[in-house]
Structure formats: structure tokens, C-alpha cells
Design an enzyme around this catalytic site. Structure first.
Site, PDB file in Angstrom:
ATOM      1  CE1 TYR A 146      -3.342  -2.835   0.814  1.00 14.20           C
ATOM      2  CE2 TYR A 146      -4.596  -0.803   0.949  1.00 14.20           C
ATOM      3  CZ  TYR A 146      -4.554  -2.175   0.820  1.00 14.20           C
ATOM      4  OH  TYR A 146      -5.719  -2.869   0.683  1.00 14.20           O
ATOM      5  CE  LYS A 195       2.462 -18.073  -2.033  1.00 11.60           C
ATOM      6  NZ  LYS A 195       1.618 -19.312  -2.046  1.00 11.60           N
ATOM      7  CG  ASP A 227      -1.403 -20.569  -0.727  1.00 13.27           C
ATOM      8  OD1 ASP A 227      -0.897 -20.489   0.407  1.00 13.27           O
ATOM      9  OD2 ASP A 227      -0.865 -21.212  -1.662  1.00 13.27           O
ATOM     10  CG  ASP A 251      -7.813  -5.022   1.434  1.00 16.60           C
ATOM     11  OD1 ASP A 251      -8.765  -4.529   2.067  1.00 16.60           O
ATOM     12  OD2 ASP A 251      -7.742  -5.037   0.196  1.00 16.60           O
ATOM     13  CG  ASP A 255     -13.347  -7.394   2.051  1.00 20.48           C
ATOM     14  OD1 ASP A 255     -13.245  -6.642   3.049  1.00 20.48           O
ATOM     15  OD2 ASP A 255     -13.693  -6.993   0.927  1.00 20.48           O
TER      16      ASP A 255
END
Ligand code: IPM
Ligand code: MG
Length: 360
Positions: A146, A195, A227, A251, A255
């Protein structure tokens, strides 16, 4: 207690949900003998309309001088609003990123909790829901992709865009400490998501999180690849307590976590700096399609106000009173349209705010 609260109603449904949260805060003030003083500042599309920028220095300073910030939502309909006909750094969401960075709000806490009353709205099968779930996503909020350097260039007629993902060990350490602190007050289990099989930034993340974990021998630490985490959230949500992760993964995962609670209209969030200062906002967006129609669910914002009382003002008892009032209204069967189900009583934004305030 005397508290200066900056409100940022923002765009879309923002003003109507912030109004209900203030109504509930005013009831808390009256019952428990506090004074909350509000000052409204503009951010997002409404600030673009007024000043040509999504966040003015003056608005940022007003927020900085307050005890806490209560935010509704910013932004409009991307495909259909003049706010998006300008450079990315002048669009409504840029105001949100600027205030996060400007106030150093690096720790974003997003609880995802399944209310028994709403389990019918959860898209997962009953056998997966089991006894429900109660997790907190701890998302790093001022670093990573970001805020990395980015640019777009054309070389030999080919367009190329670059975004960079950088974390230093201090940025990782301070968010990890927040996650472990919260875990100590919960079920003492941190799942750190990265990751690390691909990214250097994730390998550093893992190393620093392991160092921090040494100071919390009572907390169980697990690492999980992002993942796999996306998969586990819909296969076994009950296994998560505190999820610690970097900005972009957080982020996306937040959600996902919010959707399995039945409605994004229920989820609160807190963004904190090193001190007690914080900005509190619902996890959902500005929903311009339903703005001004008394359809929006104010509960996420009301629960965010409860988080403000708990984290910035140390008013645990008052925060619990709000959370209990929300629970009570749901048990009594009142629902805004987004969480409506058969046999329940459908109410609008204002009535939902009234019902919750009456139960404080
Ligand atoms: C969020 C939102 C923001 C983010 C957007 C509006 C920039 O999706 O708070 O999760 O990506 O952080
Ligand atoms: Mg998001």
C-alpha cells in the site's frame, strides 16, 4: 470522562451510520456520566467537492489533536463518479490511506464473530460452522504494498507498472507485539499468515514474529501460508483466534472473514498507533447505492464506537454495555435488510440506532 472525538462521516451511507453511533455514544454518556464532544471533519469525496483534495492538512491536524476518530466510510461508485476522473492520489480512498499513514495507525484490528442469531445468514454449511467462530484479524496498516514505491512507465511502446512490497523488522515487530498482547486477553493462539515460500518480506516477517513470540511463552504460535489461510477460513473458521498478517493479505482475508459472519454490515474495526489513540470505522464501504434510504446497517459503526471506548478511553464497562445492547436487539429479532430473515422484524437505520440506544 471528557473526550474529544473527531467524526468523519464521509460519503455514501457514512453520515447516517455515524449519526446512529453518536446517538448510542450520547446514551452511554448520559447513563455513565461522561461527556463526548464531537467535531466533524471532511474526508473522501465530500472533501474533494469542498477543497479539491480528499484530506486537507487542517482536517488531518484536527484529527491528530483529538482523543479518537470515528469514521463512517469514504468513496463513491468507481465507474460512475467524477471523484475518480483524477489522479489516484486525489481520489477519495487516498484520503483514507493518508490519514492512516499521517496518524501512524499501523495496527488494524478487525474482529469477525458469528452471532448465533445470524448463523442462518452465514454462507457456510452447518457442519462447518459447528459452534461458531470468534476471531480477530490483526492487519498491518501502514506498510507493504500500500505504501511502497510505485510507478508506471512505457518502454519501447510497452506499458509497465511496478508496485513494491517492503517491510522493515521494526514495522513487523510492533504489529506482532500488538497481536500477541491481544492474544493474551483471548484464547492465546496466534496464527501468523505470510507467503514465506515465495517472498523475502514474508521470510523476514516469520523470523521477527518468532522472536516476539519468545516473550509470550503462554501464547501458541502457528505460521500459515496465505493461500492455505484463505482455504481454512471457509473450511474450519473455528480454529482461528488471532490472525496476524501484513497489509494486503489482511485486506483480502478480512473481507473473507467478514463475509462468513453473514454480513459485512456487522463488522467493526479499530486502527491504533503506539499510544491509546485510534481511528474506529466499520469494515464495510460507503455503499452509495443505498445511501440516504434508511437501509444501511449501523451496527458495524456502533460496535466500532464500542471499540473506541475500550481501546482509546479504557471504558470497558461502557463498551460491554453497547455490545450487550446490540446482542439484545438481535435476540429480540430486529434486523436491517442486509441481515433480514423470516420471522424477524425489519427495521431501518434510524430505528436500529434507537433500539440499541434504548437498551443501554
Ligand atoms: C479496507 C478498504 C481499503 C483498504 C480501501 C478503501 C483503500 O478496502 O479498509 O479494507 O484497502 O485498506
Ligand atoms: Mg478492504
Amino acid at each position: 470522562m471528557d473526550c474529544k472525538i473527531v467524526t468523519i462521516s464521509g460519503d455514501g451511507i457514512g453520515p447516517e451510520i455515524v449519526r446512529e453511533a453518536c446517538k448510542v455514544l450520547d446514551k452511554v454518556a448520559q447513563v455513565y456520566g461522561h461527556s463526548f464532544h464531537y467535531k466533524e471533519v471532511l474526508m473522501g469525496g465530500c472533501s474533494i467537492d469542498a477543497y479539491g483534495v480528499p484530506l486537507t492538512d487542517e482536517a488531518l491536524n484536527t484529527a491528530r489533536e483529538s482523543d479518537a476518530v470515528l469514521l463512517g466510510a469514504v468513496g463513491g461508485d468507481v465507474g460512475n463518479s467524477r471523484w475518480y476522473d483524477v489522479a489516484p492520489n486525489l481520489r477519495p480512498e487516498a484520503g483514507l490511506l493518508a490519514i492512516r499513514k499521517g496518524l501512524n495507525l499501523f495496527a488494524n484490528i478487525r474482529p469477525a464473530y458469528l452471532y448465533k442469531e445470524l448463523s442462518g445468514a452465514c454462507p457456510l454449511k452447518k457442519e462447518i460452522i459447528g459452534d461458531g467462530f470468534d476471531m480477530v484479524i490483526m492487519r498491518e496498516l501502514t506498510g507493504g504494498l500500500y505504501f511502497g514505491e510505485r510507478h508506471t512507465e512505457e518502454a519501447d511502446g510497452v506499458l509497465q507498472a511496478t508496485d513494491t512490497l517492503t517491510y522493515n523488522e521494526n514495522e513487523i515487530r510492533r504489529i506482532a507485539i500488538k497481536a500477541f498482547d491481544i492474544a493474551m486477553k483471548r484464547r492465546k493462539h496466534v496464527i501468523s499468515v505470510d507467503k514465506a515460500n515465495v517472498l523475502d518480506s514474508s521470510r523476514l516477517w516469520r523470523k521477527v514474529v518468532e522472536e516476539v513470540a519468545k516473550d509470550y511463552p503462554e501464547v501458541k504460535l502457528e505460521h500459515m501460508l496465505v493461500d492455505n489461510c484463505a482455504m481454512q477460513l471457509v473450511m474450519n473458521p473455528g480454529r482461528f483466534d488471532v490472525v496476524l498478517t501484513e497489509n494486503m493479505f489482511g485486506d483480502i482475508l478480512s473481507d473473507e472473514a467478514s463475509m462468513i459472519t453473514g454480513s459485512i454490515g456487522m463488522l467493526s474495526s479499530a486502527s491504533l498507533n503506539e499510544s491509546r489513540f485510534g481511528m474506529y470505522e466499520p469494515s464495510h464501504g460507503s455503499a452509495p447505492d443505498i445511501a440516504g434510504k434508511d437501509l444501511a446497517n449501523p451496527i458495524a459503526t456502533i460496535l466500532s464506537a464500542a471499540m473506541m471506548l475500550r481501546y482509546s478511553f479504557d471504558l470497558d464497562r461502557e463498551a460491554e454495555a453497547i455490545e450487550r445492547a446490540v446482542q439484545k436487539v438481535l435476540t429480540e429479532g430486529y434486523r436491517t435488510p442486509d441481515i433480514m430473515s423470516e420471522g424477524c422484524t425489519r427495521v431501518g437505520t434510524v430505528r436500529m440506532g434507537d433500539l440499541i440506544a434504548e437498551r443501554i
